[in-house]
Design an enzyme around this catalytic site. Structure first.
Site, PDB file in Angstrom:
ATOM      1  N   GLY A  30      44.834  -4.401  -8.474  1.00 29.97           N
ATOM      2  CA  GLY A  30      44.292  -5.622  -8.882  1.00 29.97           C
ATOM      3  C   GLY A  30      44.738  -6.425  -7.305  1.00 29.97           C
ATOM      4  O   GLY A  30      44.085  -5.968  -6.610  1.00 29.97           O
ATOM      5  N   GLU A  31      45.254  -7.820  -7.512  1.00 32.15           N
ATOM      6  CA  GLU A  31      45.032  -8.773  -6.342  1.00 32.15           C
ATOM      7  C   GLU A  31      44.127  -8.380  -5.687  1.00 32.15           C
ATOM      8  O   GLU A  31      43.888  -8.573  -4.504  1.00 32.15           O
ATOM      9  CB  GLU A  31      46.071  -7.871  -5.679  1.00 32.15           C
ATOM     10  CG  GLU A  31      45.624  -6.675  -4.672  1.00 32.15           C
ATOM     11  CD  GLU A  31      47.570  -6.305  -3.830  1.00 32.15           C
ATOM     12  OE1 GLU A  31      46.681  -5.721  -2.720  1.00 32.15           O
ATOM     13  OE2 GLU A  31      49.030  -6.218  -4.108  1.00 32.15           O
ATOM     14  N   ALA A  32      43.424  -8.593  -6.358  1.00 31.41           N
ATOM     15  CA  ALA A  32      41.417  -8.637  -6.199  1.00 31.41           C
ATOM     16  C   ALA A  32      41.450  -7.377  -4.540  1.00 31.41           C
ATOM     17  O   ALA A  32      40.437  -7.954  -4.250  1.00 31.41           O
ATOM     18  CB  ALA A  32      41.570 -10.270  -4.774  1.00 31.41           C
ATOM     19  N   GLU A  61      44.480 -11.287  -9.201  1.00 27.62           N
ATOM     20  CA  GLU A  61      45.911 -11.351  -9.592  1.00 27.62           C
ATOM     21  C   GLU A  61      47.469 -10.394  -9.046  1.00 27.62           C
ATOM     22  O   GLU A  61      46.585  -9.494  -8.367  1.00 27.62           O
ATOM     23  CB  GLU A  61      45.718 -11.671 -11.137  1.00 27.62           C
ATOM     24  CG  GLU A  61      45.046 -10.273 -11.700  1.00 27.62           C
ATOM     25  CD  GLU A  61      45.359  -9.464 -11.875  1.00 27.62           C
ATOM     26  OE1 GLU A  61      46.919  -9.250 -11.762  1.00 27.62           O
ATOM     27  OE2 GLU A  61      44.662  -8.461 -11.033  1.00 27.62           O
ATOM     28  N   VAL A  81      45.003  -5.947  -0.346  1.00 25.47           N
ATOM     29  CA  VAL A  81      44.606  -7.551  -0.052  1.00 25.47           C
ATOM     30  C   VAL A  81      44.149  -7.965   1.513  1.00 25.47           C
ATOM     31  O   VAL A  81      42.952  -8.549   1.674  1.00 25.47           O
ATOM     32  CB  VAL A  81      44.341  -8.346  -0.803  1.00 25.47           C
ATOM     33  CG1 VAL A  81      45.842  -8.988  -0.161  1.00 25.47           C
ATOM     34  CG2 VAL A  81      43.186  -9.367  -1.132  1.00 25.47           C
TER      35      VAL A  81
END
Lengths: 332, 332
Positions: free
Chosen positions: B298-300, B163, B105
């Site tokens: 994940g992790e945007a 997240e 990210v």
């Protein structure tokens, strides 16, 4: 500088000697991907793209500091048959719009820091009407291919290739029917009857007569399509990975695929165009587009948008920490 | 400053009073799209996104000068059941990686000039094990939602929400089963048996007991999921359009949808995650993802990648010339 290419046999000779991928660079990229702080495979196609770039740039790590978008513009004799909702004059008007910075591709190049070059190809002299004659002579076609090859200048990290030409989805549909068979409406989708009829008649006339894919391009293509065919080939020789745009651009590249199924391995199709023939064409050449946003503008808009995805792939590949560097526990 | 929110009834009250779209801004955006130098609709979802941004930013033209990515991190009691291939310590390790700039990210935010803020939520104190107890008390859940709401700071043009939390796809799958029904394996896909069993048992325990979607979130969610629920709601109130990321983030947002089907109209799901439950969840909430690149990190990461698409949409909308300005002929 070498003599300019002036006949199709020289082009045919180049197709027979395209370089393959750099296995060592690809292996190095795959090895690095396995060490980065993420579950294996969790970046999906971003991982594949990083490895693909390394293989076809023949270097590790891959770089994307100098992306370049090329737009080739040409006019088509078949446009006089009313195959498009727009008059042929729009091709030249849109070239002026590209030069003035007002088109979609200008904005997209700005967002993704891509250089843009627009090549207008004899807009005052449309190609022959493919319904009754070949689009180009041998020499015209070879010169257009060579023109596209010369547009692949040194120092480019990746290319987005696109076109502008009122009537060129008619030419592209006819070219696809010529290269791969199938009824006109399978390549045009629901279309103006004038367009469907032109594709059907042009393919019926030229398909039996063409001696190979380059001759099919000469008969059914167009100047900007031939230039794209040339640019794709030159990019392979120069180790420049290519993003293909929509239906017309992919059809131009498919000429090479029809000659050698490995000839487009350095290309990724950026997006699935809403132009109906594109899906069928991608199945034919075994390409999976990066995204499907319902775009059908051409002018390299989808391919240039995909520079964002490529930049993301390169940034993750080169910038992420490894499990060891970051002190992150692996699985298990 | 108002008193901090400390109970779920206040949150329920907010959901009942979410503002709708700005029709005037949306109409102005649609009118401009119709004048730009391209066939109507030919930029596909880029056109829709420009109009959507105008409607939900409540201004025309829409802007994207200050995109922001928020990543919320939390730990889950259920992780002790071996539902993940990674140990729970990885959540905190990855937060350190975010802070050090080594995660995916970070690279994606750099490529698309997005601000990044990471919020760690009591990582030393995992939520309750949802198989045997609620994840959170009423107060813990309300505070986590409020924490997420406060993360929506002034001056942000669009948000990407993501997240990090080992075990949180188990919580997300249980939350989906709680909100929408269906067997555990329909939400987990092929998974570790420990994961499938945990989802099945947790949903069976809490679904009959929950009084509404927020109570379901409290029982089956987690701190970072509740924060995302809050951030989505605060973004609506602050006129900030939202890009949702993968399965866990979308599940957190779906709590609001279950309460009011219009509550996510200011959100677009960035991508179809390779996490199996995501497709089913998107059908449930009527969302069409922008792209499918096989990502499941994940992790945007997917949402931040979509900033590239949003930037392209805004750049075309604001920067393109109209037919009149460019002297380009229209159709017909």
């Amino acid at each position: 500088m070498a003599e300019p290419i002036a006949n199709l046999d020289e082009i045919r000779g180049l197709l027979a000697h395209l370089p393959g991928p750099d296995i060592e660079a690809g292996t190095a990229a795959a090895a690095r991907q396995a060490q980065l702080t993420k579950p294996a495979g969790s970046l999906g196609r971003l991982e594949e793209l990083a490895i693909w770039l390394a293989k076809w740039q023949a270097r590790h790590p891959p770089r994307l500091d100098h992306p370049r978008t090329l737009v080739f513009a040409g006019n088509h004799g078949v446009a006089a048959r009313g195959v498009s909702a727009y008059p042929p004059a729009v091709t030249a008007q849109m070239v002026q719009n590209f030069i003035a910075g007002g088109a979609a591709v200008n904005q997209l190049c700005r967002v993704f820091d891509a250089g843009l070059k627009v090549y207008e190809m004899n807009l005052d002299t449309p190609t022959g009407d493919i319904v009754v004659e070949p689009a180009m002579s041998e020499e015209e076609c070879a010169k257009a291919i060579a023109y596209g090859m010369m547009a692949v200048e040194p120092g480019i990290d990746a290319l987005a290739l696109g076109e502008m030409g009122i009537g060129n989805t008619t030419a592209a549909a006819a070219l696809c029917a010529g290269l791969f068979g199938g009824a006109a409406e399978q390549w045009t989708g629901p279309a103006l009857e004038a367009k469907r009829a032109a594709v059907s008649e042009a393919a019926a006339r030229h398909r039996p007569a063409a001696c190979d894919p380059f001759d099919m391009l000469r008969r059914l293509g167009g100047l900007e399509l031939a230039a794209i065919t040339g640019a794709v080939m030159a990019a392979r020789l120069a180790r420049v990975p290519v993003l293909l745009d929509g239906f017309a651009s992919t059809a131009a590249a498919a000429v090479l695929f029809a000659g050698d199924p490995r000839a487009l391995d350095h290309c990724v199709v950026a997006h699935l165009s809403a132009e109906p023939g594109h899906r069928r064409l991608l199945e034919q050449i075994g390409q999976r587009p990066l995204f499907d946003l319902g775009m059908r503008l051409g002018e390299a808009s989808g391919a240039t948008l995909a520079f964002g995805v490529l930049k993301a792939a390169v940034a993750c590949h080169t910038g992420m920490a490894t499990f060891t560097e970051a002190g992150v526990s692996g699985p298990g």
